[in-house]
Scaffold this motif. Structure first.
Motif, short mmCIF file in Angstrom:
data_model
loop_
_atom_site.label_atom_id
_atom_site.label_comp_id
_atom_site.label_asym_id
_atom_site.label_seq_id
_atom_site.Cartn_x
_atom_site.Cartn_y
_atom_site.Cartn_z
N LYS A 25 -10.84 -72.68 -46.78
CA LYS A 25 -10.65 -71.62 -45.80
C LYS A 25 -11.87 -71.49 -44.92
O LYS A 25 -13.00 -71.46 -45.40
N GLN B 6 -10.84 -68.51 -39.51
CA GLN B 6 -9.52 -68.23 -38.94
C GLN B 6 -8.47 -69.26 -39.29
O GLN B 6 -7.32 -69.13 -38.89
N GLN B 7 -8.85 -70.30 -40.03
CA GLN B 7 -7.91 -71.36 -40.39
C GLN B 7 -8.02 -71.66 -41.89
O GLN B 7 -9.06 -71.42 -42.50
N THR B 8 -6.94 -72.22 -42.42
CA THR B 8 -6.95 -72.60 -43.83
C THR B 8 -6.12 -73.87 -44.03
O THR B 8 -5.17 -74.13 -43.29
N GLU C 188 0.46 -67.10 -42.89
CA GLU C 188 0.14 -66.69 -41.52
C GLU C 188 0.54 -65.24 -41.26
O GLU C 188 -0.20 -64.48 -40.64
N GLU D 148 -4.45 -69.18 -39.29
CA GLU D 148 -3.64 -70.35 -38.96
C GLU D 148 -3.70 -71.33 -40.13
O GLU D 148 -4.78 -71.68 -40.60
N ILE E 291 -3.44 -74.91 -41.11
CA ILE E 291 -3.48 -76.18 -40.38
C ILE E 291 -2.80 -77.32 -41.14
O ILE E 291 -2.38 -78.29 -40.52
#
Length: 132
Positions: free
Chosen positions: A63, A66-68, A98, A104, A106
């Motif tokens: 993580k 803002q993304q994982t 989400e 987000e 990915i």
């Protein structure tokens, strides 16, 4: 981490793991989560007074702010399409993570560690992590 003018919200990795684990378990055809060693450990942990199985077993998360990216290990019930089960898991995890976190997703990588056959069941055996 979510920033607003009124403050910030930090989401721990284990929160994303639990959401992803629940989302994967909701999919028909998922017999169990994780590999055999993890399922055996969870089964033993549940038998110890006060012990608790890892609710996020079979899920690991990388993580950023803002993304994982999420990795999932599963056992599929015989008779289900591994491709269809994997696609449903991927879609459900992305939607739930989400929606719940605002992050987000990915990628969702899925490792199928085994296929559960009906003859693998004993008369009184239940799936080790409570799935059917």
């Amino acid at each position: 981490m979510l920033h607003t003018e009124l403050g910030k919200t930090t989401i721990e990795d284990r929160v994303v793991q639990k959401i992803a684990s629940i989302a994967a378990r909701e999919v028909s055809g998922v017999y169990a989560m994780g590999n055999a060693a993890r399922r055996t450990f969870n089964s033993l942990a549940e038998r110890i007074p006060g012990g608790q199985a890892n609710a996020a077993g079979g899920v690991s998360v990388e993580k950023g702010e803002q993304q994982t990216a999420i990795d999932v290990s599963i056992v599929v019930s015989y008779g289900f399409s591994i491709v269809e089960v994997s696609n449903e898991i991927r879609s459900n995890i992305i939607a739930q993570v989400e929606r719940a976190t605002g992050m987000e997703v990915i990628e969702v990588n899925i490792e199928v560690t085994d296929v559960h056959l009906p003859e693998d069941d004993d008369d009184d055996a239940e799936p080790r992590d409570g799935l059917k």
